[in-house]
Design a protein around this motif. Structure first.
Motif: not given
Length: 940
Positions: A127, A199, A201, A215, A217, A219
């Motif tokens: 992320d 959020s 992806v 993938t 993420q 934020l």
């Protein structure tokens, strides 16, 4: 899965590289999968692969490919991961060589590994957080971390997807180096009051079949307005660093500025992205922007690194720049030496240019640091020869010799041209196998040896020694005696040679007087194939030994005659009487003779020269000196021990020869007997005793036999005819004839050797009357009669036709008449007489004369030894059988006996008249020799 195979050949100019072939296979093929038929593609026979011990040579430690020699194909040995093998490098290929021996040759093989979509895209972080001001305008860009896909080509990363897409979209921005930055672009302004946190992806998709994704993420925190973003001073930073630089080394410092103040103007540095091979090697200080070395860099693995640096303020505005770091090569790698093929043993007859070892050289450095030169140690018959840039061959430079060097430790040293230069070396041990190229060599060109005569057969004389420079069986030397002859006799009957040790033995005992030296040849032969040999001449010298006594040549020593030297009584002092001459067949000091006077009748009269053997007087001869002088001279040689001989010299001190004869009559018999005299005396005594006993037994036997015969005759009815000894006659009262004997006496000076011969009667004439009584004839009696030759056999002869009486006056009873065969002389032979009759006839035959007497009508042949008055009336009238002396015929008056005699006539006829009664010719007169022989027989 089978991949497409690309095949091509390239013939190189070098003779050792025969071809090259390339194959293309996909990665991740299972173990044992077929790569390609190497034997068919290179046009090789499978038998050649087996005989040449074909194998794969590769510089890498991991072997992915294996060679099946039975089928001639290449197979997968281990699973191949293209990403771990080559990374992002394309094309990805394996390079190795196929090595064959006998002869040495190799083939280059290249296998291209094609990519398979076996890796999904992945992000470094799961992320990422952003702080974005709500005042961000549409089109604002936010740099995202790139996804990484180890696959290449279509299987690599193809696109990104961002969800949801209410405010942001994802775009790819091409860079000058061909890479693409992932940017998140704001399409719709943010409204903090509506939504403070977002959020998203981000999905990375590759182009493989099936597609694989990764993938991350995102934020987002919406901040208050910050209208100035950080700005780097330059978009691209370039720096360089030496390989093997220590950790913590500052590579470069990046700088960014922000026009805002406060927290919106505080800049934070971070690494946004970097390639895989650079991960973990560098770090950036988030406050100062210094980029430091975190790990070890190796020029041989990566020559350039590229890093993306991000500068962000507290308001969330960012800027980015690119940092390119070049690695400077350092000479930090030694040349790597690989032994492709080598021979541990080589024959010493190998020709120059024979390949011994094939070597592959590799230096991971570049430029001058990667240039390599190889060399070997000096003073060896080998040389290094470069076949290509990275391959060397160790070959023989000249002929080899096992005897000069049986083993070589060859050190191969390879050095690069860096500063300082680095080098590596490897030591090869090469054994030289022996070839039978050296013949045995004797320690000396010729040999001489000495041996004392009268040696023991089998004695060791000396040893010949030959050495062979070869090894093992080729150096095993055997010794052979070459065929030759010494004085026509094979040399093998003189000496023998031990085949293993070369010891020469004497076969026979040598005699210096027969052979003084001889030579022969000995051959030394090694055990090689074919064998080599050499020979040497050996001379044997016989050393003399004092084994022969002196031999006296003068004066001669005879057993039967006397040799004496005369010395006149007027001889002065130093008068030369005689000289003793002697020789010794030995040589050297063994033949030096000295003469000494051992015994003498008068030692004061004579002396002997010590060296010359001359006998001289040492004083004046006087009348008182004895005539007979006997000198015993001993002759000695100078050997150890010495041998000697003695000679007796008889010297007569007289002025005339008759005086000498009278004194030396019995001198010769006074000689000394030799040492064997006792033996001969005992032997003679034994022989005489044996002969005496034998004669005694024979005489007794004869006496007993005669006594038995006389007893038989005494008791028989046969008339006895008187027996008269030879040369004796009974004249009926007129007396006996005179007996005359001749005696011949011969004497010499030696009475013990005199002979006495007895002669025969002086008168032996016999008168024999003829049948007509008209005269007489004189006949010499034969020398050889029955009594003179007792050993001669007595032969029975046929009767004479003249012995028979006529019809009228024949002896016998009155009126008795015989048959016609008796009168005519044609009657048969009588029956064989008995043993007694034969003995009586022999006794009667001894009385008559040796000449054949004839009987005529009315008369009877008589010897003149009888009285003239002896007439037929003296013939007795025998009533029984009458035996005629000298004949086996029988006169009888018995008619029955005459009839029996007539019957035998038909079976056996009389022999021819001329064959009977042949008078013996007169014998020759006796010679003195025959008389002597006869006398000896009479003595016996």
């Amino acid at each position: 899965m089978k991949g497409q195979v690309l095949l091509f050949f390239s013939v190189l100019s070098l003779s050792s590289v025969l071809g090259q072939v390339s194959y293309s296979i996909p990665e991740e093929m299972p173990k044992g999968s077929l790569v390609g038929n190497m034997a068919r593609d290179f046009g090789l026979d499978v038998k050649r692969l087996n005989s040449g011990k074909a194998r794969i040579f590769t510089r890498d430690s991991d072997e992915y490919i294996e060679l099946n020699n039975e089928r001639g194909v290449l197979l997968i040995k281990h699973r191949i991961d293209r990403e771990s093998l080559c990374g992002q490098t394309t094309p990805c290929a394996l390079h190795f060589q196929i090595i064959l021996e006998n002869p040495m040759e190799f083939y280059s093989v290249t296998i291209e590994i094609t990519d398979v979509n076996d890796n999904p895209p992945s992000f470094e972080k799961n992320d990422v957080k952003f702080k974005i001001s709500e005042s961000a305008v549409s089109g604002a860009k936010f740099i995202l971390d790139r996804a990484v896909d180890p696959d290449v080509g279509l299987n690599g990363l193809q696109l990104y997807k961002l969800e949801p897409t209410d405010n942001f979209v994802v775009k790819l921005h091409d860079q000058a180096d061909g890479t693409k930055n992932v940017e998140m672009v704001l399409e719709k302004p943010l409204d903090r009051e509506k939504k403070e946190h977002l959020s998203l992806v981000l999905t990375a998709v590759d182009g493989g079949e099936p597609q694989m994704t990764g993938t991350m993420q995102i934020l987002i925190t919406v901040l208050d307005v910050n209208d100035n973003a950080p700005v780097f001073t330059q978009p691209i930073y370039k720096a360089s660093i030496k390989e093997n630089a220590p950790v913590g080394t500052v590579v470069v410092t990046v700088t960014a500025t922000d026009a805002d103040h406060g927290s919106n103007g505080r800049i934070t540095y971070s690494i946004s992205s970097m390639l895989d091979h650079a991960r973990g090697l560098f770090e950036v200080n988030d406050q100062s922007g210094e980029i430091r070395l975190k790990g070890n860099v190796d020029y041989e693995k990566a020559r350039t690194f590229q890093i993306n640096i991000r500068a962000s303020d507290d308001g969330g505005l960012v800027d980015s720049c690119k940092v390119i770091i070049d690695v400077i090569d350092m000479n930090d790698n030694k040349p790597d030496i690989h032994i492709m093929s080598k021979s541990n043993v080589i024959s010493e007859d190998a020709k120059p240019g024979t390949v011994v070892t094939m070597i592959s050289i590799e230096d991971a450095d570049s430029g001058e640091n990667g240039k390599v030169q190889c060399s070997i140690n000096n003073n060896i018959p080998f040389v290094m020869k470069s076949t290509t840039n990275d391959f060397y061959s160790l070959i023989t430079d000249s002929g080899l010799d096992k005897e000069t060097g049986s083993e070589y430790n060859i050190t191969v040293t390879c050095s690069d041209e860096g500063v300082p230069s680095l080098s590596s070396s490897v030591t090869l041990t090469l054994q030289i196998s022996d070839v039978n190229d050296n013949a045995p060599v004797f320690e000396r060109s010729s040999y001489e040896a000495y041996i004392v005569e009268n040696n023991t057969p089998g004695l060791s004389i000396f040893t010949v020694k030959a050495r062979d420079a070869d090894w093992n069986q080729n150096a095993r030397v055997s010794y052979i005696l070459e065929d030759s002859s010494v004085n026509g006799v094979p040399v093998s009957s003189y000496v023998s040679v031990s085949a293993d040790s070369g010891v020469i033995h004497a076969v026979r005992s040598f005699d210096y007087e027969q052979i003084k030296d001889f030579h022969f040849r000995v051959k030394a032969q090694d055990g090689g194939s074919p064998p080599l040999s050499s020979n040497v001449t050996v001379k044997i010298l016989i050393q003399d030994q004092n084994d022969n006594p002196p031999q006296v040549l003068y004066p001669l020593q005879t057993g039967g005659s006397l040799v004496a030297e005369m010395v006149p009584r007027s001889a002065d002092v130093g008068y030369l009487v005689t000289k003793v001459v002697a020789v010794d067949v030995d040589s050297g000091q063994n033949a030096w003779l000295s003469y000494k006077l051992q015994k003498a009748t008068d030692r004061a009269l004579f002396e002997v020269g010590l060296q010359n053997g001359e006998i001289r007087t040492i004083r004046q001869v006087t009348d008182k000196d004895a005539v007979k002088q006997r000198l015993t001279v001993i002759v000695e040689d100078n050997g150890q021990p010495s041998r000697s001989a003695t000679v007796i010299v008889n010297v007569a001190v007289a002025d005339s020869f008759p005086e000498v004869l009278s004194e030396f009559t019995d001198f010769t018999h006074d000689k000394e007997y030799n040492d064997n005299l006792t033996f001969y005396l005992v032997l003679a005594l034994a022989v005489v005793s044996f002969l005496f006993i034998t004669c005694l037994v024979v005489i007794i036997s004869v006496k007993i036999y005669r006594w038995r015969q006389s007893r038989i005759l005494y008791h028989s009815n046969l008339p006895v005819i008187p027996y008269y000894p030879p040369r004796y006659s009974d004249t009926l009262g007129t007396g006996t004839l005179q007996h005359v004997y001749n005696y011949e006496v011969c004497r010499t000076t030696d009475s013990r050797k005199s002979d006495c011969k007895f002669g025969r009667a002086g008168s032996q004439n016999v008168l024999i009357m003829d049948p007509s009584s008209t005269g007489t004839m004189q006949r010499i009696q034969s020398e050889k009669n029955i009594l003179d030759e007792p050993d001669s056999p007595l032969e029975q002869k046929p009767p004479n036709n003249d012995w028979r009486f006529t019809q009228g006056p024949r002896p016998g009873p009155s009126g008795a008449t015989g048959g016609p065969e008796v009168a005519m002389g044609t009657g048969p032979w009588p029956q064989p007489p008995t043993e007694a009759e034969q003995l009586q006839a022999l006794m009667a035959a001894a009385n008559v004369s040796e000449a054949t007497a004839t009987l005529g009508p009315g008369t009877m042949g008589l010897s003149t030894r009888y009285s003239p008055q002896f007439t037929l009336q003296h013939v007795p009238d025998y009533r029984q059988n009458v035996y005629i002396p000298g004949s086996t015929a029988t006169l009888t008056s018995n008619p029955q006996q005459q009839q029996a005699t007539a019957q035998q006539a038909a079976q056996q006829a009389l022999p021819p008249p001329q064959a009977s009664a042949q008078p013996e010719p007169p014998k020759a007169a006796q010679t003195p020799a025959s008389k002597k022989k006869s006398t000896k027989k009479e003595k016996k």
